[in-house]
Design an enzyme around this catalytic site. Structure first.
Site, short mmCIF file in Angstrom:
data_model
loop_
_atom_site.label_atom_id
_atom_site.label_comp_id
_atom_site.label_asym_id
_atom_site.label_seq_id
_atom_site.Cartn_x
_atom_site.Cartn_y
_atom_site.Cartn_z
N ASP A 184 0.86 -1.19 0.00
CA ASP A 184 0.00 0.00 0.00
C ASP A 184 0.90 1.25 0.00
O ASP A 184 1.85 1.33 0.78
CB ASP A 184 -0.87 -0.04 1.27
N HIS A 185 0.60 2.19 -0.87
CA HIS A 185 1.35 3.46 -0.94
C HIS A 185 2.85 3.28 -1.06
O HIS A 185 3.62 3.97 -0.37
CB HIS A 185 1.04 4.34 0.28
N GLY B 113 -6.99 8.58 8.04
CA GLY B 113 -7.03 8.96 9.45
C GLY B 113 -8.45 9.16 9.94
O GLY B 113 -9.42 8.71 9.32
N GLY C 73 -8.78 5.86 2.28
CA GLY C 73 -9.29 6.70 3.37
C GLY C 73 -10.72 6.36 3.76
O GLY C 73 -11.53 7.25 4.05
N THR D 290 -7.18 2.88 9.47
CA THR D 290 -7.28 3.50 10.79
C THR D 290 -8.23 2.75 11.73
O THR D 290 -7.90 2.48 12.89
CB THR D 290 -7.76 4.97 10.64
P1 13P Z 1 -8.01 4.90 6.45
O1 13P Z 1 -6.88 4.86 7.42
O2 13P Z 1 -8.70 6.20 6.43
O3 13P Z 1 -8.93 3.75 6.60
O4 13P Z 1 -7.35 4.76 4.99
C1 13P Z 1 -6.92 3.52 4.57
C2 13P Z 1 -6.16 3.63 3.31
O5 13P Z 1 -6.58 4.25 2.37
C3 13P Z 1 -4.88 2.93 3.23
O6 13P Z 1 -4.25 3.17 2.04
#
Ligand code: 13P
Length: 283
Positions: free
Chosen positions: A82-83, A180, A208, A232
């Site tokens: 991820d990312h 977050g 997110g 999160t």
């Molecule tokens: P959240 O932390 O808002 O759930 O986002 C998760 C996310 O997009 C991880 O890449």
């Protein structure tokens, strides 16, 4: 079964108008919890790690955990980066055996984002490993390694040009979500999502998602989102379980005891969100 790649899972989701839940895991218990949730609901599932998680324990550690859980499971499990914050990290995950890679060049100017995404796609595709990229800026901080200003929402025309120029398999779009904890209820630009979907044919990804109302998530899935990321709220669920146990047993000292309660909370949360994604019963 052995780990699978995300490509077929997301194309099946796109065809079936549901999404696959992608859950960020931080330790062995969270890995077990998410896979147990998917098994109980017969759902395909994606487990993913960010650069900060990989700084805490490296790609080999997480790969071994997820691979082991996947092989014991009867549902398809994907191990996703991820990312991915650089070409080098993407290659580390690729070499470790990750079956799906995200390269996030979204903080960079468009041309540099295209360049790094194309480079990662060219390296991964010959081995059959699909690549996710991001265009536009999801708010908040994905991770303590990611920064940058960038343009806010994904522009549909730019998204179309980006996909053509990079050959990427999935695209994360910025439509008003943030990583977050939200201060209020997030308002998403669903019209923009519909416009992107109309001209971009590859599966789209929602980042997110913790704190986004379930009905809004369903509305996004109806408009082309095929992968939904939760991080999160899983961390919060794990911490809630551990805290509750320690409050009830202030003299506890065995991590197996309090971690088990964290694991159970994460499992319940993941089951709830798998149902929101509509992927239950799809494995
Ligand atoms: P959240 O932390 O808002 O759930 O986002 C998760 C996310 O997009 C991880 O890449």
């Amino acid at each position: 079964m052995p780990l699978v790649t995300s490509k077929k899972l997301l194309l099946d989701a796109q065809e079936g108008c549901y999404a696959v839940g992608a859950f960020n895991v931080e330790n062995m218990e969270m890995v077990q919890a998410v896979v147990a949730a998917a098994e109980e609901l017969r759902a395909p599932v994606i487990l993913q790690t960010t650069p900060s998680t990989l700084k805490y324990a490296d790609v080999d550690f997480f790969y071994a955990n997820v691979k082991t859980a996947a092989e014991k499971a009867a549902v398809p499990v994907v191990m996703h980066l991820d990312h991915g914050s650089s070409f080098d990290l993407a290659m580390q995950a690729f070499r470790a055996g990750y079956t799906s890679i995200m390269i996030d060049g979204s903080p960079k100017p468009f041309s540099e984002n295209v360049q790094v995404t194309r480079a990662v796609a060219s390296a991964c595709h010959p081995a059959g490993i699909p690549v996710e990229a991001e265009l536009g800026k999801v708010g908040g901080k994905e991770d303590d390694l990611i920064g940058g200003e960038g343009n806010p929402y994904t522009d549909p025309r730019e998204a179309q040009a980006f996909v053509e120029a990079t050959g990427v398999d999935f695209l994360a779009v910025a439509i008003g979500t943030a990583h977050g904890v939200y201060k209020g209820v997030p308002r998403l630009d669903l019209d923009r999502l519909r416009e992107i979907r109309a001209i971009v044919s590859i599966p789209l990804v929602l980042h997110g998602t913790s704190g986004v109302p379930d009905d809004t998530v369903r509305a996004c899935i109806a408009r082309g989102i095929c992968k939904v990321n939760y991080a999160t709220d899983l961390r919060i669920a794990f911490t809630k379980g551990v805290s509750a146990y320690l409050k009830e047993h202030p003299d506890a000292f065995d991590p197996k005891k309090y971690n088990a309660q964290g694991r159970e909370e994460v499992k319940q949360y993941a089951m709830e969100k798998i149902k929101v994604c509509g992927s239950d019963g799809k494995a």
